[in-house]
Design a protein around this motif. Structure first.
Motif, short mmCIF file in Angstrom:
data_model
loop_
_atom_site.label_atom_id
_atom_site.label_comp_id
_atom_site.label_asym_id
_atom_site.label_seq_id
_atom_site.Cartn_x
_atom_site.Cartn_y
_atom_site.Cartn_z
N GLU A 199 0.67 -1.24 0.15
CA GLU A 199 -0.02 -0.01 0.01
C GLU A 199 0.95 1.31 -0.10
O GLU A 199 0.75 2.16 -0.70
N ARG A 200 1.88 1.34 0.74
CA ARG A 200 2.83 2.45 1.04
C ARG A 200 3.59 2.61 -0.23
O ARG A 200 3.77 3.78 -0.61
N TYR A 201 3.62 1.54 -0.94
CA TYR A 201 4.82 1.99 -2.22
C TYR A 201 3.74 1.74 -3.48
O TYR A 201 4.46 1.31 -4.56
N ASP A 202 2.68 1.46 -3.30
CA ASP A 202 1.98 1.38 -4.54
C ASP A 202 2.18 -0.02 -5.50
O ASP A 202 2.36 0.16 -6.64
N ALA A 203 2.21 -0.89 -4.72
CA ALA A 203 2.72 -2.22 -5.58
C ALA A 203 1.55 -3.24 -5.52
O ALA A 203 0.64 -3.38 -4.42
N TRP A 204 1.25 -4.16 -6.41
CA TRP A 204 0.75 -5.06 -6.24
C TRP A 204 0.97 -6.30 -5.26
O TRP A 204 2.38 -6.38 -5.28
N LEU A 205 0.24 -7.07 -4.91
CA LEU A 205 0.81 -8.07 -3.80
C LEU A 205 0.12 -9.51 -4.33
O LEU A 205 -1.24 -9.43 -4.24
N LEU A 206 0.91 -10.26 -4.77
CA LEU A 206 0.36 -11.96 -5.02
C LEU A 206 0.84 -12.71 -4.05
O LEU A 206 2.10 -12.91 -3.79
N VAL A 207 -0.20 -13.32 -3.44
CA VAL A 207 -0.08 -14.19 -2.44
C VAL A 207 -0.38 -15.76 -3.16
O VAL A 207 -1.47 -15.92 -3.40
#
Ligand SMILES: *Cc1c(COP(=O)(O)O)cnc(C)c1O
Length: 393
Positions: A199-207
């Motif tokens: 969220e802070r660095y505006d990235a996608w998170l793939l889990v």
């Protein structure tokens, strides 16, 4: 005379080299389903090799559901989803899966390997940046490499390292990829902290929840339920992926997320577009499996008890279990030859545990990867413990 080394001779020499290092792989042919209890060469064995964590792979309800669906829908899907292979049973299952994990929408893939490749390469490319935990599953590593985005592999669980790299990245699109439960160590990724970083660095998170789906969370809804991040307001950047061939006991995989993300994958994920749809009968089997995962709390309760029993029983033995609360309980042995010898000695005594060696795990950390299942009884774990004590003595 032709002085070239033949192509086949080159392969044979490298195979001999693998053999010498204790790294050559062999397959064992089974005459029956791969289950917690099976017969091998005419002898009964207890298997701790399986990812069938809930003991659902051979459940009669799944067998009946797939048989009925085969009668109704045939066996082969006949073509890709975008051509004419998308059956009502696939569509229905996608809705059920999204609901089950608490995401808005979901898309079925043929395998987890293909889901990871498809999702990552559809979202990032040249000029973008991907960040992956060093212990990520091979399919995630390959997905990141294949995307051509700049790849940073961060030390296992090192969020400070990851943050420092995210901070200085000037890439237009960033994606962080992580196993939810690390497949060779059994530990769980710090999902809330990862989500906050993304969220802070505006990235996608793939889990990748291959080993959490069905197992983690009170109702087996997986890592999102475990951390209570289902329906989180941050979930728009979350790409949830899980496989259906492990705890769900069938085959296949899915990606869940925001409907726009899913629509993008339908259009752009090459491993979705350019491959034959999975047999609809498997979708029917997974639908049935979801009902059992939700209804049979006793399977998860049994697993927890077996995990506790194993960990207590291993205290004081020469080999130590890695820190893990999941059904993946690795016993680190060290060198390849010892791991192989131990696995072989166990097998001679009717207990099957796979020896996991490099490159699957780092050099010097060869291990026995004990997988527990709700299909095991307390007596099975006691037998494993007694056999290990015996071999240690
Ligand atoms: C097993 C596994 C996969 C691959 O899933 P398949 O459906 O078997 O291709 C992907 N990621 C992880 C973490 C796995 O353990």
């Amino acid at each position: 005379m032709d002085k070239r080394v033949g192509l086949i001779d080159m392969l044979a020499a490298e195979l001999a080299e693998l053999e010498a290092q204790g790294l050559k792989r062999r397959r064992r042919t089974l005459e029956m389903p791969s289950r917690a209890h099976m017969m091998l060469d005419g002898h009964p064995v207890i298997s701790f090799c399986n990812n069938d964590y809930l003991g659902l792979a051979g459940h009669t309800d799944l067998i009946h559901a797939s048989r009925d669906a085969a009668v109704e829908a045939g066996v082969g899907a006949g073509s890709a989803h975008l051509v004419a292979g998308h059956h009502r049973l696939h569509a229905q299952l996608e809705k059920e899966l999204a609901d089950f994990v608490g995401m808005q929408d979901a898309l079925l893939f043929s395998t987890g390997y293909m889901a990871n490749i498809g999702a990552v390469t559809a979202l990032v490319g040249r000029g973008d940046a991907v960040f992956g935990d060093k212990l990520n599953h091979a399919s995630l590593v390959d997905a990141c490499l294949l995307s051509r985005a700049e790849l940073t592999r961060y030390p296992h669980g090192d969020l400070d390292f990851l943050e420092a790299k995210l901070k200085v990245s000037t890439a237009r699109r960033k994606l962080v990829a992580t196993d939810a439960v690390f497949s060779m160590d059994g530990d769980i990724a710090p999902l809330p902290e990862l989500l906050a970083l993304c969220e802070r660095y505006d990235a996608w998170l793939l889990v990748d929840d291959a080993h959490g789906f069905g197992v983690l969370g009170e109702h087996g809804r997986g890592v999102l339920e475990h951390f209570a991040t289902r329906h989180s307001p941050l979930a728009t950047r979350l790409i949830y992926m899980a496989t259906l061939g492990k705890a769900a006991g069938v085959f296949g995989a899915f990606v869940a997320g925001h409907p726009t993300l899913i629509e993008w994958l339908v259009n752009k994920a090459r491993t979705y577009v350019y491959t034959t749809a999975t047999p609809p009968m498997l979708a029917a089997a997974v639908s049935t499996s979801l009902k059992l995962i939700a209804a049979d709390d006793w399977r998860r309760i049994r697993l927890k008890e077996l995990i506790a029993q194993l960990r207590e029983g291993m205290a004081g033995q020469p080999w130590t279990l890695m820190e893990s609360n999941t059904p993946i309980q690795p016993l680190v042995v060290g060198d390849n030859a010892t791991a192989l010898r131990l696995a072989e000695a166990l097998r001679e005594r009717g207990v099957m545990v796979p020896a996991i060696r490099p490159p699957t795990v780092p050099q010097g950390t060869a291990r026995l990867r004990i997988s527990l299942s709700a299909a095991h009884a307390a007596a099975d774990v006691e037998r494993l413990l007694a056999t290990l004590r015996d071999l240690a003595g």
